[in-house]
Design an enzyme around this catalytic site. Structure first.
Site, mmCIF file in Angstrom:
data_model
loop_
_atom_site.group_PDB
_atom_site.id
_atom_site.type_symbol
_atom_site.label_atom_id
_atom_site.label_comp_id
_atom_site.label_asym_id
_atom_site.label_seq_id
_atom_site.Cartn_x
_atom_site.Cartn_y
_atom_site.Cartn_z
ATOM 1 N N GLY A 133 7.439 9.621 -6.314
ATOM 2 C CA GLY A 133 7.098 8.199 -6.416
ATOM 3 C C GLY A 133 7.572 7.552 -7.701
ATOM 4 N N GLY A 152 5.006 6.522 -11.552
ATOM 5 C CA GLY A 152 4.076 7.313 -10.756
ATOM 6 C C GLY A 152 2.849 6.496 -10.371
ATOM 7 N N LYS A 177 8.949 -5.795 -11.742
ATOM 8 C CA LYS A 177 9.809 -6.229 -12.855
ATOM 9 C C LYS A 177 11.050 -6.964 -12.387
ATOM 10 C CE LYS A 177 10.288 -1.642 -11.984
ATOM 11 N NZ LYS A 177 9.483 -0.479 -12.041
ATOM 12 N N ASP A 189 17.197 -1.616 -13.575
ATOM 13 C CA ASP A 189 15.737 -1.643 -13.715
ATOM 14 C C ASP A 189 15.356 -1.726 -15.200
ATOM 15 O OD1 ASP A 189 12.942 -1.072 -12.450
ATOM 16 O OD2 ASP A 189 13.111 0.373 -14.091
ATOM 17 N N GLU A 194 1.455 -5.982 -16.916
ATOM 18 C CA GLU A 194 1.626 -4.840 -17.822
ATOM 19 C C GLU A 194 2.326 -3.671 -17.130
ATOM 20 O OE1 GLU A 194 0.298 -4.741 -21.363
ATOM 21 O OE2 GLU A 194 1.983 -3.396 -21.062
ATOM 22 N N PHE A 241 0.857 -1.187 0.000
ATOM 23 C CA PHE A 241 0.000 0.000 0.000
ATOM 24 C C PHE A 241 0.894 1.239 0.000
ATOM 25 C CE2 PHE A 241 -3.424 2.802 1.722
ATOM 26 C CZ PHE A 241 -4.406 2.487 0.795
ATOM 27 N N GLU A 265 12.624 3.734 -7.713
ATOM 28 C CA GLU A 265 12.511 2.497 -6.938
ATOM 29 C C GLU A 265 12.918 2.791 -5.488
ATOM 30 O OE1 GLU A 265 11.531 -0.727 -8.012
ATOM 31 O OE2 GLU A 265 10.798 0.540 -9.607
ATOM 32 N N LYS A 291 13.338 -4.767 -17.249
ATOM 33 C CA LYS A 291 12.192 -4.579 -18.148
ATOM 34 C C LYS A 291 12.512 -5.108 -19.544
ATOM 35 C CE LYS A 291 10.635 -0.467 -15.706
ATOM 36 N NZ LYS A 291 10.867 0.988 -15.587
HETATM 37 N N1 LIG Z 1 6.456 3.669 -8.283
HETATM 38 C C1 LIG Z 1 6.370 3.491 -9.586
HETATM 39 O O1 LIG Z 1 6.276 4.444 -10.373
HETATM 40 C C2 LIG Z 1 6.389 2.105 -10.158
HETATM 41 C C3 LIG Z 1 6.207 1.946 -11.544
HETATM 42 C C4 LIG Z 1 6.187 0.646 -12.088
HETATM 43 C C5 LIG Z 1 6.343 -0.433 -11.239
HETATM 44 N N2 LIG Z 1 6.555 -0.232 -9.885
HETATM 45 C C6 LIG Z 1 6.722 -1.418 -9.056
HETATM 46 O O2 LIG Z 1 5.619 -1.513 -8.164
HETATM 47 C C7 LIG Z 1 6.038 -2.127 -6.952
HETATM 48 C C8 LIG Z 1 5.669 -1.220 -5.782
HETATM 49 O O3 LIG Z 1 6.349 0.007 -5.914
HETATM 50 P P1 LIG Z 1 5.971 1.271 -5.019
HETATM 51 O O4 LIG Z 1 6.630 2.441 -5.676
HETATM 52 O O5 LIG Z 1 4.518 1.315 -4.742
HETATM 53 O O6 LIG Z 1 6.754 0.925 -3.655
HETATM 54 P P2 LIG Z 1 6.597 1.637 -2.237
HETATM 55 O O7 LIG Z 1 5.924 2.954 -2.360
HETATM 56 O O8 LIG Z 1 7.937 1.591 -1.580
HETATM 57 O O9 LIG Z 1 5.610 0.672 -1.417
HETATM 58 C C9 LIG Z 1 5.973 -0.627 -1.111
HETATM 59 C C10 LIG Z 1 4.863 -1.289 -0.310
HETATM 60 O O10 LIG Z 1 5.213 -2.662 -0.163
HETATM 61 C C11 LIG Z 1 4.975 -3.050 1.172
HETATM 62 N N3 LIG Z 1 5.826 -4.214 1.494
HETATM 63 C C12 LIG Z 1 7.171 -4.339 1.390
HETATM 64 N N4 LIG Z 1 7.558 -5.594 1.701
HETATM 65 C C13 LIG Z 1 6.416 -6.281 2.014
HETATM 66 C C14 LIG Z 1 6.144 -7.610 2.400
HETATM 67 N N5 LIG Z 1 7.104 -8.503 2.553
HETATM 68 N N6 LIG Z 1 4.844 -7.955 2.630
HETATM 69 C C15 LIG Z 1 3.840 -7.068 2.479
HETATM 70 N N7 LIG Z 1 4.039 -5.775 2.099
HETATM 71 C C16 LIG Z 1 5.305 -5.395 1.873
HETATM 72 C C17 LIG Z 1 5.309 -1.817 1.979
HETATM 73 O O11 LIG Z 1 4.712 -1.948 3.268
HETATM 74 P P3 LIG Z 1 4.737 -0.776 4.359
HETATM 75 O O12 LIG Z 1 3.715 0.212 3.863
HETATM 76 O O13 LIG Z 1 4.356 -1.439 5.591
HETATM 77 O O14 LIG Z 1 6.132 -0.218 4.340
HETATM 78 C C18 LIG Z 1 4.694 -0.733 1.105
HETATM 79 O O15 LIG Z 1 3.314 -0.591 1.392
HETATM 80 C C19 LIG Z 1 7.549 -2.377 -7.087
HETATM 81 O O16 LIG Z 1 7.764 -3.686 -7.554
HETATM 82 C C20 LIG Z 1 7.969 -1.399 -8.187
HETATM 83 O O17 LIG Z 1 9.103 -1.848 -8.910
HETATM 84 C C21 LIG Z 1 6.562 0.996 -9.344
#
Ligand SMILES: NC(=O)c1ccc[n+]([C@@H]2O[C@H](COP(=O)([O-])OP(=O)(O)OC[C@H]3O[C@@H](n4cnc5c(N)ncnc54)[C@H](OP(=O)(O)O)[C@@H]3O)[C@@H](O)[C@H]2O)c1
Length: 410
Positions: free
Chosen positions: A179, A295, A97, A193, A121, A12, A182, A197
């Site tokens: 956001g 984002g 990814k 990264d 996707e 989340f 990574e 991809k």
């Molecule tokens: N941000 C982007 O623009 C973007 C774009 C494409 C793909 N992604 C991918 O999407 C994924 C999430 O990215 P994000 O930017 O949303 O990361 P983020 O903001 O750092 O959030 C990570 C979330 O994962 C939770 N978490 C970590 N380890 C966990 C576990 N073992 N069990 C349950 N929950 C866990 C964290 O919990 P807590 O809240 O308790 O810390 C946090 O809620 C990643 O794989 C990233 O590569 C991100």
């Protein structure tokens, strides 16, 4: 009739909370988020505490949950969650990814063995629908190459530092604040990264399974003022480009590296967190996709699209990964390269097959010219060097070049 989705959500953070809001704002979509599994107890959340669990089995063993959405930033735990869900017959949507690229063979096997889909996707270029296009539209042998800017954070950093004069650390901080980056930003700036991809894209484009560690990768973390000045003098921008292309022998060449992009080229106008993907095809020629590559909402929109696809039982068929798939080759391609190096660096000129320019300043110097990929690896390992590509040169004989010649001759 479309299925109703009862979602078990992992994560989340930026994307997970983005998905929550996107679903709230898409009332016609027949889905609800049941439980949400996160990591840190006691963290302030936008939703009531009873919505959250810290135990992954609360979701995985819940028979009412019929879709798992994995949006966490820990690739090892993500693999455990995704494989456990697939083994329980629960369809999965993931944006991870790093995890997917590292485990492509196992994930393909599990989907087949348990007859259950895994869609991702959002893992490549966020809002640009590139994977499903590669699966469905380019479902033939006419695709010759896919290349582009596929990492939003580095594109944001390069845009802000080189073109707006903001310092590197400040640009990275801004990318994190928005956001885009990574949780471990070294994944972005090292180019890993983008390599993750590219490994996923190569599977859907050509059926080729490549481990991302096999992909020759140069990041933006070694770029310095001299390279940006050189680019500005030539009227170019520097962008981190990932490319996978067929070679004349029918194999696939992959690489990730900073490149000079000239005005008039498709990728020249791709700034900030936008991504741009170019496909080169035998008959349709060149196609260009552009959109936000990072984002909360752009990424969540791709997750939403996967969820929607699950309501009509869509799955990747990996048709190109069957018999006749194209193998990965580390063939001797030739590249035109700019290399910044210490003033009296040893061994630099020897790496080049042909030197075009050589300059030395008070502390540093640069050399431009042509060299083979294996020599480029050696060059990159010399202390104090930084590399920017002009592109693959004619000796590279990518199939798009060969096909064009054949068509001209015909
Ligand atoms: N941000 C982007 O623009 C973007 C774009 C494409 C793909 N992604 C991918 O999407 C994924 C999430 O990215 P994000 O930017 O949303 O990361 P983020 O903001 O750092 O959030 C990570 C979330 O994962 C939770 N978490 C970590 N380890 C966990 C576990 N073992 N069990 C349950 N929950 C866990 C964290 O919990 P807590 O809240 O308790 O810390 C946090 O809620 C990643 O794989 C990233 O590569 C991100």
């Amino acid at each position: 009739m479309r299925k109703k989705l009862n979602i078990g959500l992992f994560g989340f953070g930026c994307v997970g909370s983005g998905l929550y809001e996107v679903l709230e704002r898409t009332p016609g979509f027949n889905a609800r988020i049941g439980k949400i599994c996160v990591k840190q107890e006691g963290k302030n959340r936008a939703l009531a505490p009873e919505r959250f669990t810290y135990n992954m089995w609360d979701i995985l063993d819940d028979p009412d949950i019929n879709v798992v959405v994995e949006l966490i930033d820990d690739a090892d735990s993500a693999y455990e969650i995704v494989t456990a869900a697939l083994k329980r017959g629960k369809p999965v949507v993931s944006a991870n990814k790093k995890m997917i690229a590292a485990h492509l063979p196992e994930l393909l096997t599990l989907q087949k063995r348990h007859n259950v889909p895994l869609l991702y996707e959002a893992a490549c270029c966020a809002s640009i629908p590139v994977i499903r296009n590669l699966e469905e539209y380019y479902d033939n042998d006419l695709l010759n190459s896919i290349e582009g800017i596929i990492n939003g954070s580095t594109n944001f950093i390069l845009t802000r530092t080189a073109e707006q004069g903001i310092g590197y650390d400040e640009a990275l901080r801004l990318a994190q604040e928005r956001g885009f980056a990574e949780s471990d930003p070294s994944l972005d700036v090292s180019g890993r990264d983008a390599a993750n991809k590219l490994a996923i894209l190569a599977l859907h484009a050509f059926g080729t399974i490549i481990h991302p560690d096999e992909i020759f990768t140069v990041g933006i973390d070694r770029l310095g003022e001299l390279e940006f000045r050189y680019a500005a003098e030539k009227g170019c921008k520097i962008r981190l480009i990932a490319r996978a292309s067929r070679n004349a022998e029918g194999g696939i060449i992959c690489l990730v590296a900073p490149e000079f992009v000239r005005p008039g080229e498709w990728l020249y106008g791709v700034n900030d967190e936008f991504n741009g993907v170019i496909t080169r095809n035998t008959f349709s020629d060149t196609q260009f996709f552009v959109g936000k590559g990072a984002g909360a909402f752009p990424t969540a929109s791709a997750v939403l699209s996967d969820l929607s696809a699950l309501t009509y039982d869509y799955r990747y068929e990996y048709k190109k990964a069957g018999a006749g798939r194209l193998g990965y080759v580390q063939q001797e391609i030739y590249l035109d390269v700019f290399c910044r190096h210490p003033r009296n660096a040893q061994g630099v000129a020897e790496c080049f097959t042909e030197v075009k320019e050589q300059y030395a300043f008070a502390e540093a110097g640069f050399t431009t010219g042509s060299l083979s990929l294996s020599r480029l690896r050696e060059l990159g390992e010399l202390p104090g060097t930084s590399i920017v590509l002009f592109g693959i040169n004619d000796a590279g004989k990518t199939i798009s070049g060969v096909v064009k010649k054949e068509l001209q001759e015909a």
